[in-house]
Design a protein around this motif. Structure first.
Motif, PDB file in Angstrom:
ATOM      1  N   ARG A 229      91.907  17.528  42.911  1.00  0.00           N
ATOM      2  CA  ARG A 229      91.650  16.213  42.866  1.00  0.00           C
ATOM      3  C   ARG A 229      92.999  15.828  43.359  1.00  0.00           C
ATOM      4  NH1 ARG A 229      89.414  13.459  37.631  1.00  0.00           N
ATOM      5  NH2 ARG A 229      88.861  12.015  39.140  1.00  0.00           N
ATOM      6  N   LEU A 230      94.007  16.474  43.066  1.00  0.00           N
ATOM      7  CA  LEU A 230      95.649  16.140  42.489  1.00  0.00           C
ATOM      8  C   LEU A 230      96.519  17.027  43.393  1.00  0.00           C
ATOM      9  CD1 LEU A 230      95.440  14.865  39.720  1.00  0.00           C
ATOM     10  CD2 LEU A 230      95.409  12.945  41.147  1.00  0.00           C
ATOM     11  N   GLY A 231      96.012  17.853  44.473  1.00  0.00           N
ATOM     12  CA  GLY A 231      97.189  18.384  44.957  1.00  0.00           C
ATOM     13  C   GLY A 231      97.948  19.348  44.026  1.00  0.00           C
ATOM     14  N   PHE A 232      99.663  19.609  44.463  1.00  0.00           N
ATOM     15  CA  PHE A 232     100.257  19.904  43.135  1.00  0.00           C
ATOM     16  C   PHE A 232     100.142  18.617  42.233  1.00  0.00           C
ATOM     17  CE2 PHE A 232     100.899  23.289  45.977  1.00  0.00           C
ATOM     18  CZ  PHE A 232     100.819  24.137  45.206  1.00  0.00           C
ATOM     19  N   SER A 233     100.167  19.312  41.583  1.00  0.00           N
ATOM     20  CA  SER A 233     100.977  18.059  39.516  1.00  0.00           C
ATOM     21  C   SER A 233     100.935  18.694  38.575  1.00  0.00           C
ATOM     22  CB  SER A 233      99.011  17.568  39.356  1.00  0.00           C
ATOM     23  OG  SER A 233      99.368  16.435  38.405  1.00  0.00           O
ATOM     24  N   LEU A 234     102.248  17.851  38.210  1.00  0.00           N
ATOM     25  CA  LEU A 234     102.916  18.040  36.469  1.00  0.00           C
ATOM     26  C   LEU A 234     102.637  17.336  35.448  1.00  0.00           C
ATOM     27  CD1 LEU A 234     105.186  19.603  35.477  1.00  0.00           C
ATOM     28  CD2 LEU A 234     106.202  17.187  35.886  1.00  0.00           C
ATOM     29  N   GLY A 235     101.545  18.101  34.492  1.00  0.00           N
ATOM     30  CA  GLY A 235     101.001  17.096  33.130  1.00  0.00           C
ATOM     31  C   GLY A 235     101.339  16.806  32.812  1.00  0.00           C
ATOM     32  N   ILE A 236     101.001  16.044  31.340  1.00  0.00           N
ATOM     33  CA  ILE A 236     101.890  15.812  30.054  1.00  0.00           C
ATOM     34  C   ILE A 236     100.784  15.259  29.654  1.00  0.00           C
ATOM     35  CG2 ILE A 236     103.268  13.741  29.360  1.00  0.00           C
ATOM     36  CD1 ILE A 236     104.549  12.946  32.042  1.00  0.00           C
ATOM     37  N   THR A 237     100.870  15.376  28.220  1.00  0.00           N
ATOM     38  CA  THR A 237     100.062  14.975  27.300  1.00  0.00           C
ATOM     39  C   THR A 237     100.094  14.247  26.203  1.00  0.00           C
ATOM     40  OG1 THR A 237      98.161  15.850  25.487  1.00  0.00           O
ATOM     41  CG2 THR A 237     100.206  17.214  25.933  1.00  0.00           C
TER      42      THR A 237
ATOM     43  N   ALA B  70     106.696   9.330  21.560  1.00  0.00           N
ATOM     44  CA  ALA B  70     107.702   8.580  23.236  1.00  0.00           C
ATOM     45  C   ALA B  70     108.603   9.260  23.565  1.00  0.00           C
ATOM     46  CB  ALA B  70     107.123   7.295  23.335  1.00  0.00           C
ATOM     47  N   LYS B  71     109.406   9.307  22.685  1.00  0.00           N
ATOM     48  CA  LYS B  71     110.786   9.433  23.510  1.00  0.00           C
ATOM     49  C   LYS B  71     111.006  10.762  23.252  1.00  0.00           C
ATOM     50  CE  LYS B  71     116.153   9.277  21.149  1.00  0.00           C
ATOM     51  NZ  LYS B  71     116.711   8.953  19.984  1.00  0.00           N
ATOM     52  N   GLU B  72     110.492  12.099  22.496  1.00  0.00           N
ATOM     53  CA  GLU B  72     110.325  13.366  22.665  1.00  0.00           C
ATOM     54  C   GLU B  72     109.712  13.847  23.971  1.00  0.00           C
ATOM     55  OE1 GLU B  72     109.086  15.824  19.428  1.00  0.00           O
ATOM     56  OE2 GLU B  72     110.343  14.645  18.296  1.00  0.00           O
ATOM     57  N   ILE B  73     108.979  13.433  24.435  1.00  0.00           N
ATOM     58  CA  ILE B  73     107.826  13.648  25.265  1.00  0.00           C
ATOM     59  C   ILE B  73     108.869  13.028  27.121  1.00  0.00           C
ATOM     60  CG2 ILE B  73     105.826  12.811  27.448  1.00  0.00           C
ATOM     61  CD1 ILE B  73     104.687  12.418  24.143  1.00  0.00           C
TER      62      ILE B  73
ATOM     63  N   ILE C 288     102.692  13.038  39.543  1.00  0.00           N
ATOM     64  CA  ILE C 288     102.711  12.938  37.350  1.00  0.00           C
ATOM     65  C   ILE C 288     101.654  12.713  37.022  1.00  0.00           C
ATOM     66  CG2 ILE C 288     104.406  13.222  35.861  1.00  0.00           C
ATOM     67  CD1 ILE C 288     106.728  13.155  36.997  1.00  0.00           C
ATOM     68  N   THR C 289     100.586  13.946  36.243  1.00  0.00           N
ATOM     69  CA  THR C 289      99.696  13.242  35.806  1.00  0.00           C
ATOM     70  C   THR C 289      99.783  13.068  34.445  1.00  0.00           C
ATOM     71  OG1 THR C 289      98.409  14.259  37.752  1.00  0.00           O
ATOM     72  CG2 THR C 289      97.230  13.422  35.699  1.00  0.00           C
ATOM     73  N   ILE C 290      99.371  11.763  33.035  1.00  0.00           N
ATOM     74  CA  ILE C 290      99.184  12.104  32.371  1.00  0.00           C
ATOM     75  C   ILE C 290      97.559  12.031  31.986  1.00  0.00           C
ATOM     76  CG2 ILE C 290      99.106  10.400  30.486  1.00  0.00           C
ATOM     77  CD1 ILE C 290     101.141   8.407  31.820  1.00  0.00           C
ATOM     78  N   SER C 291      97.355  13.218  31.068  1.00  0.00           N
ATOM     79  CA  SER C 291      95.995  13.794  30.958  1.00  0.00           C
ATOM     80  C   SER C 291      96.186  14.360  29.775  1.00  0.00           C
ATOM     81  CB  SER C 291      95.434  14.735  31.847  1.00  0.00           C
ATOM     82  OG  SER C 291      94.414  14.531  31.804  1.00  0.00           O
ATOM     83  N   GLY C 292      96.039  16.285  29.615  1.00  0.00           N
ATOM     84  CA  GLY C 292      96.210  17.061  28.912  1.00  0.00           C
ATOM     85  C   GLY C 292      95.056  17.221  27.889  1.00  0.00           C
ATOM     86  N   SER C 293      95.640  17.474  26.977  1.00  0.00           N
ATOM     87  CA  SER C 293      94.406  18.001  25.943  1.00  0.00           C
ATOM     88  C   SER C 293      93.539  16.462  24.850  1.00  0.00           C
ATOM     89  CB  SER C 293      95.818  19.087  24.182  1.00  0.00           C
ATOM     90  OG  SER C 293      96.667  19.590  24.946  1.00  0.00           O
ATOM     91  N   GLY C 294      93.922  15.743  25.444  1.00  0.00           N
ATOM     92  CA  GLY C 294      93.100  14.868  24.761  1.00  0.00           C
ATOM     93  C   GLY C 294      92.566  13.413  25.662  1.00  0.00           C
ATOM     94  N   GLU C 295      92.272  12.507  25.212  1.00  0.00           N
ATOM     95  CA  GLU C 295      92.137  11.111  25.972  1.00  0.00           C
ATOM     96  C   GLU C 295      93.814  10.327  25.976  1.00  0.00           C
ATOM     97  OE1 GLU C 295      91.918   7.728  27.754  1.00  0.00           O
ATOM     98  OE2 GLU C 295      90.296   9.634  28.035  1.00  0.00           O
ATOM     99  N   PRO C 296      93.891  10.091  27.569  1.00  0.00           N
ATOM    100  CA  PRO C 296      95.605   9.763  27.034  1.00  0.00           C
ATOM    101  C   PRO C 296      95.509   8.276  26.312  1.00  0.00           C
ATOM    102  CG  PRO C 296      94.659   9.741  29.060  1.00  0.00           C
ATOM    103  CD  PRO C 296      93.892  10.523  28.384  1.00  0.00           C
ATOM    104  N   THR C 297      94.264   7.288  26.684  1.00  0.00           N
ATOM    105  CA  THR C 297      94.583   6.283  26.244  1.00  0.00           C
ATOM    106  C   THR C 297      95.011   5.616  24.866  1.00  0.00           C
ATOM    107  OG1 THR C 297      92.491   5.982  26.435  1.00  0.00           O
ATOM    108  CG2 THR C 297      94.037   4.979  28.429  1.00  0.00           C
ATOM    109  N   LEU C 298      94.464   6.772  23.457  1.00  0.00           N
ATOM    110  CA  LEU C 298      94.166   6.415  22.143  1.00  0.00           C
ATOM    111  C   LEU C 298      96.130   5.926  22.049  1.00  0.00           C
ATOM    112  CD1 LEU C 298      92.196   9.575  21.329  1.00  0.00           C
ATOM    113  CD2 LEU C 298      91.309   7.489  20.836  1.00  0.00           C
TER     114      LEU C 298
END
Length: 239
Positions: free
Chosen positions: A12-20, A52-55, A76-86
């Motif tokens: 979907r996104l090509g090369f992406s760096l993910g953040i949870t 937030a500060k640690e991430i 840079i993709t915000i997704s990760g291990s659960g629903e990010p909008t939580l």
């Protein structure tokens, strides 16, 4: 790395760096097809699950130490291990990322909280939002996505329509199809009607190919996917 993974190459996104933004696996859904497995905590409660500060500091360090890999990144993709909008701080995360880098920011969401105006507003600084919509029939939606009891498909649809009106970036709507669950052609035609109201820039048709949360979750065969693609129109692509 505690919060960052990749870069990974995706269809979907090509090369992406993910953040949870949540611990594993806190979500509003417990989808039968989820490649991460069963949801450990199903909730609608929004709070700062991870600091937030640690991430942001971890991301800052990665960007400083990976100058060659940065050049290959599409997002840079915000997704990760659960629903990010939580995570209550998702808007702050997006703003902070924008200060650190010019790499476009994408957000992958299951759409469950988009009926909340403040959630939609927090996403407005992103470049690309990838929401999902697997069914428009309440019974089918419940069977495949197994949401929190008070998450209603009608609210999700209205949230997606609202997002399109407010968001100036790109919206790529994902539809995950499971054989025998949500691939009935009559349901697909109803889905098309709703998608026309949402008016995404792109529709990405998908079907499980990896391990799933439940056994015996089957992908839809290629010929049927092609037929469904035709029904969903020219913006649709199979990924």
């Amino acid at each position: 790395m505690k919060y960052i993974y990749g870069p990974v190459k995706s269809r979907r996104l090509g090369f992406s760096l993910g953040i949870t933004l949540t611990p594993y696996k806190i979500c509003t859904f417990d989808c039968v097809y989820c490649q991460l497995g069963k949801t450990s905590e199903k909730t609608k409660e929004r709070r700062e699950y991870l600091e937030a500060k640690e991430i942001i500091e971890e991301l800052r360090g990665w960007l400083q130490n990976n100058s060659l890999q940065i050049k290959t990144l599409n997002y840079i993709t915000i997704s990760g291990s659960g629903e990010p909008t939580l995570n209550l701080k998702i808007g702050e995360f997006i703003s902070q990322i924008k200060k650190l880098t010019s790499i476009p920011v994408a957000v992958i969401t299951n759409s469950s909280l988009l009926n909340i105006l403040s959630v939609r507003q927090e996403l407005l600084a992103a470049d690309l939002i990838l929401p999902s919509l697997d069914a428009v029939n309440p019974e089918v939606f419940t069977k495949i996505d197994r949401p929190c009891p008070d998450v209603k498909i009608e609210d999700i649809i209205e949230g997606l329509i609202g997002l399109r009106k407010e968001f100036r970036g790109k919206i790529w709507l994902e539809v995950m199809l499971v054989k025998g669950l949500n691939d009935d052609i009559r349901q697909i035609k109803k889905l098309r009607g709703v998608i026309d109201r949402i008016n995404p820039d792109k529709i990405q048709l998908n079907s499980p190919v990896r391990s799933t949360a439940e056994p015996n979750i089957l992908s839809v065969d290629k010929n049927k996917l092609e037929k469904i693609k035709e029904i969903l129109g020219e913006k649709c692509e199979i990924i």
